[in-house]
Design an enzyme around this catalytic site. Structure first.
Site, PDB file in Angstrom:
ATOM      1  N   GLU A   1       3.404 -10.509  14.882  1.00 50.64           N
ATOM      2  CA  GLU A   1       2.795 -11.028  16.106  1.00 50.64           C
ATOM      3  C   GLU A   1       3.339 -12.439  16.389  1.00 50.64           C
ATOM      4  O   GLU A   1       3.724 -12.771  17.491  1.00 50.64           O
ATOM      5  CB  GLU A   1       1.282 -11.037  15.950  1.00 50.64           C
ATOM      6  CG  GLU A   1       0.552 -11.245  17.257  1.00 50.64           C
ATOM      7  CD  GLU A   1      -0.960 -11.197  17.053  1.00 50.64           C
ATOM      8  OE1 GLU A   1      -1.678 -11.255  18.065  1.00 50.64           O
ATOM      9  OE2 GLU A   1      -1.402 -11.106  15.894  1.00 50.64           O
TER      10      GLU A   1
ATOM     11  N   ARG B   1       0.811  -1.219   0.000  1.00 51.96           N
ATOM     12  CA  ARG B   1       0.000   0.000   0.000  1.00 51.96           C
ATOM     13  C   ARG B   1       0.842   1.265   0.000  1.00 51.96           C
ATOM     14  O   ARG B   1       0.371   2.326  -0.396  1.00 51.96           O
ATOM     15  CB  ARG B   1      -1.027  -0.036   1.146  1.00 51.96           C
ATOM     16  CG  ARG B   1      -2.120  -1.081   0.888  1.00 51.96           C
ATOM     17  CD  ARG B   1      -3.184  -1.093   1.973  1.00 51.96           C
ATOM     18  NE  ARG B   1      -2.689  -1.632   3.219  1.00 51.96           N
ATOM     19  CZ  ARG B   1      -2.839  -2.894   3.601  1.00 51.96           C
ATOM     20  NH1 ARG B   1      -3.486  -3.750   2.827  1.00 51.96           N
ATOM     21  NH2 ARG B   1      -2.357  -3.300   4.765  1.00 51.96           N
TER      22      ARG B   1
END
Lengths: 191, 183
Positions: free
Chosen positions: B107, B70
């Protein structure tokens, strides 16, 4: 159809664009002469020429949507969209778009991949151009055309910076015109 | 726009209202900030780019580095407008030439960001662009890549910040410019 055959014969900008593209041999595998446009993006003038040529072509064609194919289509499409006042729609690999999507499968050399688009991004009868850095077999662009036509949009043209020999002589892909700036750079331009 | 926070430029609200929040993507509990709806509004998209261009055009930025994917939507238009080169920072194995990489934490596990060798030079003044800053891990990796090759990272620019994740503190002291906060 190459730009040089369509009004831009001898245009020095095409030369500059071609010269700025780097060839990387044997990527992603042996025998492939990879056309690397990242060096074009490092050359501000040549990058600007690339965008300007597409903008000049499309600005008076009532294009309301520029659809760009992930990821290298993202490097060219948004600038064109901004300059002609169109929306930009990213066509993405599976699982990346967060909302409701439609998807279209296309063939790779070995196996398949899918291209996805958000439902509702394009409306029926919108006039669309599809952008990618390069067209080889046309498989990805065909999938892109299918996605847009499934939503009743009108694909006006597909535009790529580079057109590989497989598409030389072909002016159309799935009945849609193809507009290409340059042919692949040769090894002697490898820097 | 001032140092880190954006003042109340009237264009900001128009951009903010175009960002779509998608709950539970990519997994339950995450309120995903979808910027594709900003790209569907030519005025909001133009305003987004203009706000950054106005800030950076006189700062002698020689390179805009955009984070896949993005960051590729916002970085190149900014680079073109301010006369800078654009460098894509990519996931592993996408860049064809010789690369350097920087690892960063997810994560669960790690990922890598890669940059072409030779794209950025000693003394280049760099702007790092992404759509959003969360924990700041990816941006920190980007800063590391650029500094390793001798560039000076002037600022990081993101459309959206999730301030509760404190990413701003992980930017090795580099300033952050963002347009919209999401709490």
């Amino acid at each position: 159809m190459f730009a040089a055959e369509n009004g831009l014969k001898g245009d020095p900008r095409l030369e500059a664009i071609s010269a700025a593209i780097r060839v990387v041999p044997d990527f992603p595998k042996k025998g492939i002469m990879f056309q690397d446009i990242t060096t074009l993006l490092l050359d501000h003038k040549a990058f600007k020429h690339t965008i300007d040529i597409f903008v000049d072509r499309y600005k008076d064609m009532q294009i309301s949507v520029v659809a760009g194919v992930e990821a290298r289509g993202f490097m060219f499409g948004p600038s064109i969209a901004l300059a002609i006042g169109a929306k930009f729609i990213p066509l993405r690999k599976p699982g990346k778009l967060p909302g409701k999507v439609i998807s279209e499968s296309y063939e790779l050399e070995y196996g398949h991949d899918r291209l996805e688009m958000h439902i509702g991004a394009v409306e029926p009868r919108e006039r669309v151009i599809i952008i990618d850095d390069l067209v080889a077999t046309g498989g990805t662009l065909s999938a892109a055309i299918n996605l847009l036509e499934s939503q009743e949009a009108e694909v006006v043209e597909c535009a790529c910076v580079i057109g590989l020999p497989e598409v030389k002589g072909q002016h159309k892909l799935k009945g849609k015109p193809l507009y290409l700036l340059v042919e692949p750079s040769g090894l002697d331009e490898f820097c | 726009m001032s140092g880190n926070k954006v003042e109340e430029d009237p264009r900001i609200n128009g951009i903010k209202t175009k960002i779509r929040v998608v709950p539970d993507f990519p997994k339950k509990g995450i309120m995903f900030q979808d910027i594709t709806t900003v790209l569907l509004d030519p005025k909001a998209f133009k305003d987004t780019i203009d706000l950054f261009v106005e800030r950076y055009r006189d700062k002698n930025i020689s390179v805009v580095a955009g984070i896949e994917a993005r960051g590729f939507l916002f970085g190149p238009p900014i680079a073109l407008a301010i006369g800078a080169k654009f460098v894509p920072l990519r996931k592993p194995k996408k860049l064809p030439g010789e690369t350097i990489f920087e690892e960063y934490e997810l994560e669960y596990g790690n990922d890598r960001l890669e940059m072409h060798v030779g794209a950025v030079e000693v003394g280049d003044r760099a702007l790092v662009v992404d759509d959003l800053i969360a924990t700041g891990g990816t941006l920190c990796a980007a800063i590391n890549l650029l500094e390793r090759v001798g560039a000076e990272v002037v600022e990081c620019a993101c459309v959206i910040e999730l301030p509760e994740l404190k990413g701003r503190q992980r930017l090795k002291g580099k300033p952050l410019c963002m347009l919209v906060e999401y709490r």
